[in-house]
Motif scaffolding. Structure first.
Motif, PDB file in Angstrom:
ATOM      1  N   ALA A 156       0.646  -0.911   0.111  1.00  0.00           N
ATOM      2  CA  ALA A 156      -0.296   0.534   0.057  1.00  0.00           C
ATOM      3  C   ALA A 156       0.897   1.093   0.172  1.00  0.00           C
ATOM      4  O   ALA A 156       0.609   2.383  -0.770  1.00  0.00           O
ATOM      5  N   TYR A 157       2.176   0.799   0.839  1.00  0.00           N
ATOM      6  CA  TYR A 157       2.866   2.754   0.681  1.00  0.00           C
ATOM      7  C   TYR A 157       3.333   2.654  -0.710  1.00  0.00           C
ATOM      8  O   TYR A 157       3.379   3.711  -0.938  1.00  0.00           O
ATOM      9  N   LEU A 158       3.791   1.721  -1.318  1.00  0.00           N
ATOM     10  CA  LEU A 158       4.563   1.367  -2.468  1.00  0.00           C
ATOM     11  C   LEU A 158       3.582   1.678  -4.118  1.00  0.00           C
ATOM     12  O   LEU A 158       3.436   3.047  -4.725  1.00  0.00           O
ATOM     13  N   ILE A 159       2.610   1.801  -3.348  1.00  0.00           N
ATOM     14  CA  ILE A 159       1.398   2.250  -4.240  1.00  0.00           C
ATOM     15  C   ILE A 159       1.135   4.297  -4.343  1.00  0.00           C
ATOM     16  O   ILE A 159       1.039   4.600  -5.120  1.00  0.00           O
ATOM     17  N   ARG A 160       0.364   3.969  -2.972  1.00  0.00           N
ATOM     18  CA  ARG A 160       0.457   5.483  -2.647  1.00  0.00           C
ATOM     19  C   ARG A 160       1.663   6.446  -3.242  1.00  0.00           C
ATOM     20  O   ARG A 160       1.394   7.463  -3.489  1.00  0.00           O
ATOM     21  N   LEU A 161       2.776   5.743  -2.676  1.00  0.00           N
ATOM     22  CA  LEU A 161       4.586   6.914  -3.253  1.00  0.00           C
ATOM     23  C   LEU A 161       3.986   6.482  -4.428  1.00  0.00           C
ATOM     24  O   LEU A 161       4.327   7.464  -5.367  1.00  0.00           O
ATOM     25  N   PHE A 162       4.188   5.792  -5.935  1.00  0.00           N
ATOM     26  CA  PHE A 162       3.609   6.307  -6.892  1.00  0.00           C
ATOM     27  C   PHE A 162       2.651   6.060  -7.480  1.00  0.00           C
ATOM     28  O   PHE A 162       3.704   7.136  -8.377  1.00  0.00           O
ATOM     29  N   LEU A 163       2.239   6.342  -6.755  1.00  0.00           N
ATOM     30  CA  LEU A 163       0.566   6.861  -7.780  1.00  0.00           C
ATOM     31  C   LEU A 163       0.956   8.558  -7.689  1.00  0.00           C
ATOM     32  O   LEU A 163       0.555   8.925  -7.991  1.00  0.00           O
ATOM     33  N   SER A 164       1.533   8.688  -5.854  1.00  0.00           N
ATOM     34  CA  SER A 164       1.451  10.542  -5.958  1.00  0.00           C
ATOM     35  C   SER A 164       2.526  10.443  -7.222  1.00  0.00           C
ATOM     36  O   SER A 164       2.156  12.197  -7.503  1.00  0.00           O
ATOM     37  N   PHE A 165       3.199   9.704  -7.410  1.00  0.00           N
ATOM     38  CA  PHE A 165       4.722  10.516  -7.872  1.00  0.00           C
ATOM     39  C   PHE A 165       4.821  10.713  -9.594  1.00  0.00           C
ATOM     40  O   PHE A 165       4.733  11.390 -10.160  1.00  0.00           O
ATOM     41  N   SER A 166       3.446  10.541  -9.472  1.00  0.00           N
ATOM     42  CA  SER A 166       3.111   9.799 -11.730  1.00  0.00           C
ATOM     43  C   SER A 166       1.789  11.329 -11.642  1.00  0.00           C
ATOM     44  O   SER A 166       2.029  11.596 -12.709  1.00  0.00           O
ATOM     45  N   ILE A 167       0.929  10.554 -10.417  1.00  0.00           N
ATOM     46  CA  ILE A 167       0.287  12.097 -10.688  1.00  0.00           C
ATOM     47  C   ILE A 167       0.818  13.572 -10.802  1.00  0.00           C
ATOM     48  O   ILE A 167       0.570  14.223 -11.678  1.00  0.00           O
ATOM     49  N   GLY A 168       1.671  14.121  -9.880  1.00  0.00           N
ATOM     50  CA  GLY A 168       2.555  15.613  -9.555  1.00  0.00           C
ATOM     51  C   GLY A 168       3.258  15.804 -10.766  1.00  0.00           C
ATOM     52  O   GLY A 168       3.655  16.871 -11.104  1.00  0.00           O
ATOM     53  N   THR A 169       3.502  14.463 -11.084  1.00  0.00           N
ATOM     54  CA  THR A 169       5.008  14.444 -13.183  1.00  0.00           C
ATOM     55  C   THR A 169       4.063  15.130 -13.715  1.00  0.00           C
ATOM     56  O   THR A 169       4.663  16.431 -14.375  1.00  0.00           O
ATOM     57  N   LEU A 170       3.035  14.950 -13.832  1.00  0.00           N
ATOM     58  CA  LEU A 170       1.886  15.336 -14.842  1.00  0.00           C
ATOM     59  C   LEU A 170       1.970  16.680 -15.205  1.00  0.00           C
ATOM     60  O   LEU A 170       1.480  17.314 -15.915  1.00  0.00           O
ATOM     61  N   LEU A 171       1.284  16.827 -13.256  1.00  0.00           N
ATOM     62  CA  LEU A 171       1.266  18.274 -13.445  1.00  0.00           C
ATOM     63  C   LEU A 171       2.401  19.055 -12.763  1.00  0.00           C
ATOM     64  O   LEU A 171       1.760  20.754 -13.183  1.00  0.00           O
ATOM     65  N   ALA A 172       3.627  18.484 -12.965  1.00  0.00           N
ATOM     66  CA  ALA A 172       4.287  19.093 -13.055  1.00  0.00           C
ATOM     67  C   ALA A 172       4.798  19.710 -14.260  1.00  0.00           C
ATOM     68  O   ALA A 172       5.842  20.793 -14.862  1.00  0.00           O
ATOM     69  N   TYR A 173       4.460  18.538 -14.982  1.00  0.00           N
ATOM     70  CA  TYR A 173       5.151  19.122 -16.439  1.00  0.00           C
ATOM     71  C   TYR A 173       3.970  20.025 -17.188  1.00  0.00           C
ATOM     72  O   TYR A 173       4.703  20.538 -17.635  1.00  0.00           O
ATOM     73  N   TRP A 174       2.670  19.941 -16.931  1.00  0.00           N
ATOM     74  CA  TRP A 174       1.479  21.312 -17.540  1.00  0.00           C
ATOM     75  C   TRP A 174       2.010  22.438 -16.621  1.00  0.00           C
ATOM     76  O   TRP A 174       1.818  23.313 -17.109  1.00  0.00           O
ATOM     77  N   ILE A 175       2.512  22.841 -15.232  1.00  0.00           N
ATOM     78  CA  ILE A 175       3.447  23.784 -14.878  1.00  0.00           C
ATOM     79  C   ILE A 175       3.790  24.571 -15.573  1.00  0.00           C
ATOM     80  O   ILE A 175       4.224  25.694 -15.182  1.00  0.00           O
ATOM     81  N   ALA A 176       5.262  23.273 -15.788  1.00  0.00           N
ATOM     82  CA  ALA A 176       6.286  23.755 -16.639  1.00  0.00           C
ATOM     83  C   ALA A 176       6.608  24.685 -17.240  1.00  0.00           C
ATOM     84  O   ALA A 176       7.297  25.997 -17.391  1.00  0.00           O
ATOM     85  N   GLU A 177       5.102  24.463 -17.998  1.00  0.00           N
ATOM     86  CA  GLU A 177       4.686  25.375 -19.683  1.00  0.00           C
ATOM     87  C   GLU A 177       4.805  27.224 -19.533  1.00  0.00           C
ATOM     88  O   GLU A 177       4.910  27.462 -19.916  1.00  0.00           O
TER      89      GLU A 177
END
Length: 131
Positions: free
Chosen positions: A64-85
């Motif tokens: 559960a810890y790894l799923i939550r960690l990688f889910l937060s990193f995947s969503i955060g990466t997508l949002l950071a990519y959009w914000i970086a523009e």
């Protein structure tokens, strides 16, 4: 908990700066690239808070810890990519995003399990009252 949040925020910010320094061969202005790095670090820590990774009351299993960690990193990466523009220096950030994420995940796991959690175990031991 504030200590853990600040250490992890600094680790994620530093991972982004180190990745850009090594991949771009120090040929960019550091002040341009700080805004996307800081946005990425704040997003990941905020999503970790949102997914309940820092809760001490409920113990998470490793899965559960790894799923939550990688889910937060995947969503955060997508949002950071959009914000970086919209941020200055975003093109450098977007070009090196894969390495930044790998360094961020590795650094976060190393800091959390190698430094913060052992330190918290020694500072806050469990006490049991036997009657």
């Amino acid at each position: 908990m504030l200590l853990q949040l600040s250490v992890e925020l600094g680790c994620l910010f530093l991972a982004g700066i180190v990745a850009v320094f090594f991949l771009e061969r120090i040929s960019f202005s550091t002040s341009r690239a700080l805004a996307p790095q800081l946005a990425f670090a704040v997003l990941i820590v905020a999503l970790n808070i949102g997914f309940g990774i820092y809760r001490r009351i409920e113990k998470l299993s490793s899965g559960a810890y790894l799923i939550r960690l990688f889910l937060s990193f995947s969503i955060g990466t997508l949002l950071a990519y959009w914000i970086a523009e919209a941020l200055p220096g975003g093109e450098v950030f977007k070009a090196n995003l894969g390495v930044i994420v790998l360094l961020g995940v590795g650094g976060l796991l190393l800091v959390r399990h190698g430094i913060v959690l052992p330190l918290l175990r020694t500072l806050h031991p469990h006490r049991v009252l036997v009657l």
